[in-house]
Design a protein around this motif. Structure first.
Motif, PDB file in Angstrom:
ATOM      1  N   ALA A 167       0.864  -1.127  -0.090  1.00 59.70           N
ATOM      2  CA  ALA A 167      -0.191   0.170   0.035  1.00 59.70           C
ATOM      3  C   ALA A 167       0.889   1.195   0.102  1.00 59.70           C
ATOM      4  CB  ALA A 167      -0.842   0.057   1.114  1.00 59.70           C
ATOM      5  N   LEU A 168       0.777   2.118  -1.051  1.00 63.37           N
ATOM      6  CA  LEU A 168       1.779   3.238  -1.166  1.00 63.37           C
ATOM      7  C   LEU A 168       1.368   4.259  -0.148  1.00 63.37           C
ATOM      8  CD1 LEU A 168       1.534   3.650  -4.941  1.00 63.37           C
ATOM      9  CD2 LEU A 168       3.270   2.340  -3.674  1.00 63.37           C
ATOM     10  N   HIS A 169       2.285   5.000   0.454  1.00 66.48           N
ATOM     11  CA  HIS A 169       1.990   5.908   1.473  1.00 66.48           C
ATOM     12  C   HIS A 169       3.008   6.955   1.706  1.00 66.48           C
ATOM     13  CE1 HIS A 169       4.856   4.227   4.138  1.00 66.48           C
ATOM     14  NE2 HIS A 169       4.937   3.091   3.839  1.00 66.48           N
ATOM     15  N   GLY A 170       2.474   7.974   2.149  1.00 63.28           N
ATOM     16  CA  GLY A 170       3.343   9.198   2.639  1.00 63.28           C
ATOM     17  C   GLY A 170       3.317   9.391   4.085  1.00 63.28           C
ATOM     18  N   PRO A 171       3.962  10.276   4.535  1.00 60.49           N
ATOM     19  CA  PRO A 171       4.597  11.316   3.936  1.00 60.49           C
ATOM     20  C   PRO A 171       5.856  10.940   3.302  1.00 60.49           C
ATOM     21  CG  PRO A 171       4.907  11.763   6.119  1.00 60.49           C
ATOM     22  CD  PRO A 171       3.916  10.697   6.006  1.00 60.49           C
ATOM     23  N   ALA A 172       6.287  11.471   2.428  1.00 61.08           N
ATOM     24  CA  ALA A 172       7.556  10.884   1.709  1.00 61.08           C
ATOM     25  C   ALA A 172       8.077  11.878   0.751  1.00 61.08           C
ATOM     26  CB  ALA A 172       7.202   9.784   0.929  1.00 61.08           C
ATOM     27  N   VAL A 174       2.077   7.895  -9.909  1.00 62.68           N
ATOM     28  CA  VAL A 174       2.015   6.850  -8.981  1.00 62.68           C
ATOM     29  C   VAL A 174       1.753   7.474  -7.490  1.00 62.68           C
ATOM     30  CG1 VAL A 174       3.475   5.370  -7.680  1.00 62.68           C
ATOM     31  CG2 VAL A 174       3.511   5.423 -10.385  1.00 62.68           C
ATOM     32  N   ALA A 175       2.203   8.581  -7.313  1.00 60.49           N
ATOM     33  CA  ALA A 175       1.916   9.315  -5.882  1.00 60.49           C
ATOM     34  C   ALA A 175       0.485   9.727  -5.652  1.00 60.49           C
ATOM     35  CB  ALA A 175       2.549  10.380  -5.922  1.00 60.49           C
ATOM     36  N   THR A 176      -0.308   9.944  -6.600  1.00 61.47           N
ATOM     37  CA  THR A 176      -1.672   9.978  -6.747  1.00 61.47           C
ATOM     38  C   THR A 176      -2.567   8.904  -5.842  1.00 61.47           C
ATOM     39  OG1 THR A 176      -2.373   9.138  -8.760  1.00 61.47           O
ATOM     40  CG2 THR A 176      -1.642  11.758  -8.500  1.00 61.47           C
ATOM     41  N   LEU A 177      -2.045   7.520  -6.094  1.00 58.48           N
ATOM     42  CA  LEU A 177      -2.252   6.471  -5.794  1.00 58.48           C
ATOM     43  C   LEU A 177      -1.905   6.324  -4.136  1.00 58.48           C
ATOM     44  CD1 LEU A 177      -1.788   4.270  -8.892  1.00 58.48           C
ATOM     45  CD2 LEU A 177      -3.888   5.400  -8.031  1.00 58.48           C
ATOM     46  N   ALA A 178      -1.130   6.917  -3.534  1.00 56.29           N
ATOM     47  CA  ALA A 178      -0.391   6.820  -2.109  1.00 56.29           C
ATOM     48  C   ALA A 178      -1.489   7.657  -1.353  1.00 56.29           C
ATOM     49  CB  ALA A 178       0.722   7.373  -2.143  1.00 56.29           C
ATOM     50  N   THR A 179      -1.316   7.210  -0.101  1.00 53.24           N
ATOM     51  CA  THR A 179      -2.122   8.110   1.039  1.00 53.24           C
ATOM     52  C   THR A 179      -1.024   9.078   1.535  1.00 53.24           C
ATOM     53  OG1 THR A 179      -1.667   6.324   2.682  1.00 53.24           O
ATOM     54  CG2 THR A 179      -3.804   6.242   1.282  1.00 53.24           C
ATOM     55  N   GLY A 180      -1.389  10.495   1.629  1.00 47.57           N
ATOM     56  CA  GLY A 180      -0.404  11.362   2.126  1.00 47.57           C
ATOM     57  C   GLY A 180       0.364  12.115   1.090  1.00 47.57           C
ATOM     58  N   ASP A 181       0.983  13.155   1.528  1.00 48.67           N
ATOM     59  CA  ASP A 181       1.796  14.131   0.980  1.00 48.67           C
ATOM     60  C   ASP A 181       3.054  13.546   0.486  1.00 48.67           C
ATOM     61  OD1 ASP A 181      -0.370  15.771   1.233  1.00 48.67           O
ATOM     62  OD2 ASP A 181       0.936  17.140   2.618  1.00 48.67           O
ATOM     63  N   ILE A 182       3.405  13.361  -0.903  1.00 49.81           N
ATOM     64  CA  ILE A 182       4.448  13.074  -1.554  1.00 49.81           C
ATOM     65  C   ILE A 182       5.136  14.359  -2.279  1.00 49.81           C
ATOM     66  CG2 ILE A 182       5.575  11.510  -3.033  1.00 49.81           C
ATOM     67  CD1 ILE A 182       3.749  10.274  -0.902  1.00 49.81           C
ATOM     68  N   ARG A 183       6.271  14.713  -1.702  1.00 45.84           N
ATOM     69  CA  ARG A 183       7.112  15.957  -2.113  1.00 45.84           C
ATOM     70  C   ARG A 183       8.043  15.529  -3.281  1.00 45.84           C
ATOM     71  NH1 ARG A 183       8.092  21.131  -1.932  1.00 45.84           N
ATOM     72  NH2 ARG A 183      10.315  21.799  -2.043  1.00 45.84           N
ATOM     73  N   ALA A 218       6.081  23.248 -12.703  1.00 45.05           N
ATOM     74  CA  ALA A 218       7.355  22.525 -12.785  1.00 45.05           C
ATOM     75  C   ALA A 218       7.556  22.068 -11.294  1.00 45.05           C
ATOM     76  CB  ALA A 218       8.315  23.400 -13.269  1.00 45.05           C
ATOM     77  N   LEU A 219       8.724  21.383 -11.296  1.00 42.18           N
ATOM     78  CA  LEU A 219       9.273  20.997  -9.742  1.00 42.18           C
ATOM     79  C   LEU A 219       9.785  22.164  -9.099  1.00 42.18           C
ATOM     80  CD1 LEU A 219      11.416  17.972 -10.589  1.00 42.18           C
ATOM     81  CD2 LEU A 219       9.133  17.934  -9.501  1.00 42.18           C
ATOM     82  N   PRO A 220      10.096  22.123  -7.630  1.00 42.71           N
ATOM     83  CA  PRO A 220       9.270  21.392  -6.994  1.00 42.71           C
ATOM     84  C   PRO A 220       7.850  21.289  -6.780  1.00 42.71           C
ATOM     85  CG  PRO A 220      10.382  22.992  -5.648  1.00 42.71           C
ATOM     86  CD  PRO A 220      10.507  23.379  -6.901  1.00 42.71           C
ATOM     87  N   LEU A 221       7.083  20.213  -6.258  1.00 38.50           N
ATOM     88  CA  LEU A 221       5.879  20.088  -6.175  1.00 38.50           C
ATOM     89  C   LEU A 221       5.566  19.150  -5.087  1.00 38.50           C
ATOM     90  CD1 LEU A 221       4.839  17.116  -7.550  1.00 38.50           C
ATOM     91  CD2 LEU A 221       5.302  18.666  -9.523  1.00 38.50           C
ATOM     92  N   THR A 222       4.191  19.243  -4.522  1.00 40.80           N
ATOM     93  CA  THR A 222       3.673  18.245  -3.769  1.00 40.80           C
ATOM     94  C   THR A 222       2.447  17.356  -4.144  1.00 40.80           C
ATOM     95  OG1 THR A 222       4.836  18.959  -1.648  1.00 40.80           O
ATOM     96  CG2 THR A 222       2.946  17.606  -1.198  1.00 40.80           C
ATOM     97  N   VAL A 223       2.370  16.202  -4.369  1.00 41.69           N
ATOM     98  CA  VAL A 223       1.338  15.444  -4.830  1.00 41.69           C
ATOM     99  C   VAL A 223       0.399  15.148  -3.209  1.00 41.69           C
ATOM    100  CG1 VAL A 223       0.302  13.439  -5.908  1.00 41.69           C
ATOM    101  CG2 VAL A 223       2.022  14.482  -6.884  1.00 41.69           C
ATOM    102  N   GLN A 224      -0.756  15.623  -3.326  1.00 41.28           N
ATOM    103  CA  GLN A 224      -1.509  15.152  -1.961  1.00 41.28           C
ATOM    104  C   GLN A 224      -2.455  14.005  -2.276  1.00 41.28           C
ATOM    105  OE1 GLN A 224      -3.924  18.724  -1.182  1.00 41.28           O
ATOM    106  NE2 GLN A 224      -2.133  20.043  -1.288  1.00 41.28           N
ATOM    107  N   GLY A 225      -1.708  13.026  -1.905  1.00 36.14           N
ATOM    108  CA  GLY A 225      -2.293  11.645  -2.298  1.00 36.14           C
ATOM    109  C   GLY A 225      -3.423  11.287  -1.598  1.00 36.14           C
ATOM    110  N   GLY A 226      -4.646  10.695  -2.312  1.00 34.09           N
ATOM    111  CA  GLY A 226      -5.778  10.225  -1.762  1.00 34.09           C
ATOM    112  C   GLY A 226      -5.989   8.774  -1.823  1.00 34.09           C
TER     113      GLY A 226
END
Length: 450
Positions: free
Chosen positions: A96-101, A118-127, A160-168
């Motif tokens: 199970a993919l997860h953050g924060p990471a 891929v990060a959109t499939l995780a739970t939590g914030d991925i920077r 552009a980078l840097p960015l944070t994906v708020q995975g749900g």
């Protein structure tokens, strides 16, 4: 995040004193390795990636997936895929993919583009962060597309980078339009994760140009091998439209092909010196763009034969200019430009305007560096015009671009006193290049980076 080191060490490019006679084992394909890692991480069961490329780009990808919770065990193992096939193997254990990471993309296009979906499939914030050059590379189309499909991404409006994906933990998916004129990776990025989207995805390319189509074909073929239903223009679908159905990805036991694009400098050595180089394990069927080298370098004066031992390429020592559209194989441009600078007639390399947004502006960099050695290269709207002139020694700058470094080494075969700045940048996709180069020439490694 990772800072690009200010490496100014100069590596004296070896000059060939005779026709090269060598057999070369090229490490695994970066493009296949990093796609295989993503698909294995999203699979419903464990899988194996065998003979992977161990380089900076693949290490960045594996480190990023580990940060999201994926298990990657690196072993030396015997493969069930082929009798007697053994060597390095990575066992991928999905989770199970997860953050924060935090993900360090370095300057790897595959990492910065393939992993936000891929990060959109995780739970939590991925920077996501990376080298300074990564901030300048195109990513806005992927960001906008993911938002259209339901993702939440914070990039402070930069595109552009840097960015944070708020995975749900999931992504709705659906239909999206994207202009992939700057990179086919924009399309591949969405297709690779699409089986895990609730609705899958329908990607519609709306730009006027689509470079590097072989890489999209590679993505599609690898998805299908993992049990995914993919409709493409080649399979009777609409032009510039790809549809991926939602569903489980199978775990695979995959042997990575040699990186055919990284075989380029060694084949060029045979062409330039009138020698013969055999590249072991060259596949008889492949989606890799590097397979086009067989045709291109034959047109420039060599000959080749695909044998059980691999690809046997022979040069005559005479190099002919070429007029060629490289839009599908743009990554080969630096090496072809280097060979063309040593040819007996003018060359025109077309269809590669997108190279201005690669690891560096490759068209500007090739023009400046070859001309700095006495060459006559001019930029065109979509490529380069190269008029051969006698070249001389000097410093060949790489701009932290691995293919610039190998291009300089190619020229150095025929031109004395060429010094490559930061040859260590070849570790991005071709570890131990200085030693491989010296071994091919039957010489001792020397200088910085050896």
């Amino acid at each position: 995040m990772t800072e690009t080191p200010a490496l100014h060490a100069l590596w004296p490019a070896p000059t060939a004193d005779s026709a090269v006679q060598a057999t070369v084992t090229v490490p695994g394909s970066k493009s296949v390795t990093n796609r295989a890692l993503v698909l294995a991480a999203l699979a419903s069961e464990p899988g194996w990636v065998r003979r992977p490329l161990r380089s900076r780009d693949s290490q960045l990808m594996s480190d990023a997936l580990r940060a999201l919770g994926v298990g990657i065990e690196e072993t030396v193992s015997s493969s069930s895929a082929g009798e007697g096939d053994s060597g390095e193997a990575w066992r991928i254990i999905p989770a199970a993919l997860h953050g924060p990471a935090t993900v360090d993309v370095g300057n790897a296009g595959t990492v910065m583009r393939f992993l936000p979906p891929v990060a959109t499939l995780a739970t939590g914030d991925i920077r996501f962060d990376g080298d300074p050059r990564s901030y300048e590379r195109p990513l806005g189309q992927v960001i906008t597309a993911l938002r259209t499909l339901g993702a939440r991404i914070d990039d402070d409006g930069r595109g552009a980078l840097p960015l944070t994906v708020q995975g749900g933990g999931a992504l709705e998916g659906g239909t999206v339009e994207i202009d992939a004129s700057n990179s086919s990776q924009f399309v591949s990025a969405l297709l690779l994760s699409a089986p895990r989207f609730n609705q899958g995805v329908e990607v519609r390319h709306v730009g006027t140009n689509l470079p590097s189509m072989p890489h999209i074909r590679m993505t599609v073929e690898m998805l299908r091998a993992a049990g995914v239903q993919v409709d493409t223009p080649e399979s009777g679908g609409e032009k510039n439209v790809w549809r991926v159905a939602p569903g489980a990805l199978l775990g695979r036991d995959l042997i990575v092909e040699p990186d055919l694009s990284n075989a380029q400098p060694f084949l060029a050595a045979a062409l330039i010196t009138g020698g013969t180089v055999t590249i072991r394990d060259w596949p008889r069927r492949t989606t890799q763009p590097g397979d086009a080298l067989r045709r291109i370098f034959t047109d420039m004066g060599g000959s080749c034969e695909l044998t059980d031992a691999g690809l046997v390429f022979t040069g005559t020592g005479k190099i002919h200019g070429i007029d060629v559209d490289l839009s599908e194989v743009g990554e080969l441009t630096p090496g072809i430009a280097a060979v063309a600078a040593l040819a007996d007639s003018e060359s025109v390399l077309r269809g590669v305007a997108h190279l201005r947004m690669h690891e560096t502006d490759r068209l500007a960099a090739l023009t400046k560096e070859i001309n700095g050695l006495g060459g006559d290269v001019t930029e065109t709207e979509d490529g380069l015009r190269i008029r051969p002139r006698p070249l001389h020694g000097g410093t060949f700058h790489t701009y932290d671009d691995h293919r610039m470094a190998t291009a300089g080494a190619i020229i150095g075969l025929a031109v004395q006193d060429v010094l490559i700045e930061n040859v260590a940048t070849t570790a991005k996709t071709l570890p131990d290049f200085p030693k491989m180069w010296a071994d091919m020439l039957g010489q001792e490694p020397s200088g910085a980076g050896a």
